[in-house]
Design an enzyme around this catalytic site. Structure first.
Site, PDB file in Angstrom:
ATOM      1  N   ASP A  79       0.867  -1.172   0.000  1.00  0.00           N
ATOM      2  CA  ASP A  79       0.000   0.000   0.000  1.00  0.00           C
ATOM      3  C   ASP A  79       0.902   1.220   0.000  1.00  0.00           C
ATOM      4  O   ASP A  79       1.550   1.527   1.009  1.00  0.00           O
ATOM      5  CB  ASP A  79      -0.904  -0.020   1.238  1.00  0.00           C
ATOM      6  CG  ASP A  79      -1.813   1.203   1.315  1.00  0.00           C
ATOM      7  OD1 ASP A  79      -1.717   2.086   0.430  1.00  0.00           O
ATOM      8  OD2 ASP A  79      -2.599   1.294   2.282  1.00  0.00           O
ATOM      9  N   ASN A  89       6.874   2.042 -10.208  1.00  0.00           N
ATOM     10  CA  ASN A  89       5.764   2.247 -11.138  1.00  0.00           C
ATOM     11  C   ASN A  89       4.424   2.481 -10.461  1.00  0.00           C
ATOM     12  O   ASN A  89       3.544   3.108 -11.046  1.00  0.00           O
ATOM     13  CB  ASN A  89       5.646   1.028 -12.057  1.00  0.00           C
ATOM     14  CG  ASN A  89       4.359   1.016 -12.837  1.00  0.00           C
ATOM     15  OD1 ASN A  89       4.165   1.799 -13.767  1.00  0.00           O
ATOM     16  ND2 ASN A  89       3.439   0.129 -12.465  1.00  0.00           N
ATOM     17  N   TYR A 133      -2.931  14.569 -10.367  1.00  0.00           N
ATOM     18  CA  TYR A 133      -2.090  13.533 -10.959  1.00  0.00           C
ATOM     19  C   TYR A 133      -0.868  14.166 -11.627  1.00  0.00           C
ATOM     20  O   TYR A 133       0.268  13.714 -11.439  1.00  0.00           O
ATOM     21  CB  TYR A 133      -2.896  12.729 -11.982  1.00  0.00           C
ATOM     22  CG  TYR A 133      -2.059  11.706 -12.738  1.00  0.00           C
ATOM     23  CD1 TYR A 133      -1.716  10.500 -12.147  1.00  0.00           C
ATOM     24  CD2 TYR A 133      -1.613  11.962 -14.032  1.00  0.00           C
ATOM     25  CE1 TYR A 133      -0.945   9.563 -12.833  1.00  0.00           C
ATOM     26  CE2 TYR A 133      -0.851  11.030 -14.723  1.00  0.00           C
ATOM     27  CZ  TYR A 133      -0.520   9.838 -14.122  1.00  0.00           C
ATOM     28  OH  TYR A 133       0.245   8.916 -14.790  1.00  0.00           O
ATOM     29  N   LYS A 157       3.182  13.617 -10.650  1.00  0.00           N
ATOM     30  CA  LYS A 157       4.190  13.099 -11.561  1.00  0.00           C
ATOM     31  C   LYS A 157       5.303  14.114 -11.809  1.00  0.00           C
ATOM     32  O   LYS A 157       6.454  13.734 -12.076  1.00  0.00           O
ATOM     33  CB  LYS A 157       3.542  12.667 -12.876  1.00  0.00           C
ATOM     34  CG  LYS A 157       2.665  11.427 -12.733  1.00  0.00           C
ATOM     35  CD  LYS A 157       3.453  10.231 -12.186  1.00  0.00           C
ATOM     36  CE  LYS A 157       2.648   8.953 -12.168  1.00  0.00           C
ATOM     37  NZ  LYS A 157       3.439   7.779 -11.724  1.00  0.00           N
ATOM     38  N   THR A 200      -3.665   1.242 -21.668  1.00  0.00           N
ATOM     39  CA  THR A 200      -3.802   0.400 -20.482  1.00  0.00           C
ATOM     40  C   THR A 200      -5.161   0.650 -19.830  1.00  0.00           C
ATOM     41  O   THR A 200      -6.014   1.354 -20.376  1.00  0.00           O
ATOM     42  CB  THR A 200      -2.688   0.699 -19.472  1.00  0.00           C
ATOM     43  OG1 THR A 200      -2.836   2.063 -19.014  1.00  0.00           O
ATOM     44  CG2 THR A 200      -1.311   0.544 -20.095  1.00  0.00           C
TER      45      THR A 200
END
Length: 251
Positions: free
Chosen positions: A64, A91, A158, A162, A193
């Site tokens: 986690d 990743n 997000y 990154k 994906t």
């Protein structure tokens, strides 16, 4: 190559998509793979079994990324069973699609804790095992085009997480270079994906049409970039970001 001679690699978020592809690629060239999963235990088990079928050691275990102590416990287990690591592929992450006006403080924290803080804690916990290994040693952090250009089709939090991963990569690259440990990043663009599958059909088509190469990327194409960066062939490369984006961003 006997198991004792194999290179050892940790891949976080290896149960599917961009994480599963490098597990298979690395196992195929003889590397032992320890992969983690957050929720998809069955998927992680399948990937580990595929790797073992290629003749290497492969372990799947839960991690986690939001647990402040999770990475340390994981790496303690890796140290006990394998002793060292040659490479880490960082990743694991989450990519919610939320309009910026709807993002709450809790939403922001969840993404930053998973993607940015989680990546940092994995690197921090893995460094002693990388120091204990012989030969080429490296870390590859999976960032995103969103962290370079802003999140147009992804969420603001997000993209920010990154961007933090890219800064983390450069910071550790400078600090670990004197020890011969390389730290690089890959920055995928739109890859076909599960995350892209969450978009509706028209949005996916529009996204693919916006790519200069005219299509979405494949997880295997990102895996090949990762495979290069963790290999001794990239021994003079550190602090770099390898773009896998079909030409959406060109330096």
């Amino acid at each position: 190559m006997t198991p004792a001679e194999n290179r050892t690699v940790l891949v976080t978020g290896g149960s599917g998509g961009i994480g599963a592809a490098p597990c298979r690629l690395l196992a195929g060239r003889g590397d032992d793979v320890w992969l983690t999963y957050a929720a998809d235990a069955a998927g992680a088990g399948r990937v580990a079994a595929e790797c073992r079928a290629l003749g290497v050691r492969a372990v799947a275990s839960h991690l986690d990324q939001r647990d402040p102590d999770g990475a340390a416990r994981l790496l303690d287990r890796v140290a006990g069973e394998w002793g060292s690591l040659n490479a880490v592929v960082n990743n694991a992450g989450i990519c919610p699609y939320t309009d910026w006006e709807a993002i709450t403080a809790a939403d922001w924290d969840a993404v930053m804790e998973t993607n940015a803080r989680g990546a940092f804690l994995v690197v921090k916990a893995a460094i002693p095992l990388l120091r204990a290994a012989r030969g080429d040693r490296s870390i590859v952090n999976v960032a995103s085009l969103a962290g370079q250009a802003g999140g147009l089709t992804t969420s603001v939090h997000y993209a920010a997480s990154k961007a933090a991963v890219l800064a983390l990569t450069r910071s550790f690259a400078r600090r670990l270079a004197p020890e011969g440990i390389r730290v690089n990043a890959v920055a995928p663009g739109p890859i076909g994906t599960e995350m892209i599958a969450a978009l509706d059909g028209r949005a996916r088509d529009a996204l693919a049409a916006s790519v200069p190469l005219g299509r979405l990327g494949a997880a295997e194409e990102v895996a090949h970039a990762i495979g290069l960066l963790v290999s001794p062939e990239a021994g003079f490369t550190t602090g770099a970001t390898y773009d896998v984006n079909g030409g959406l961003r060109m330096d």
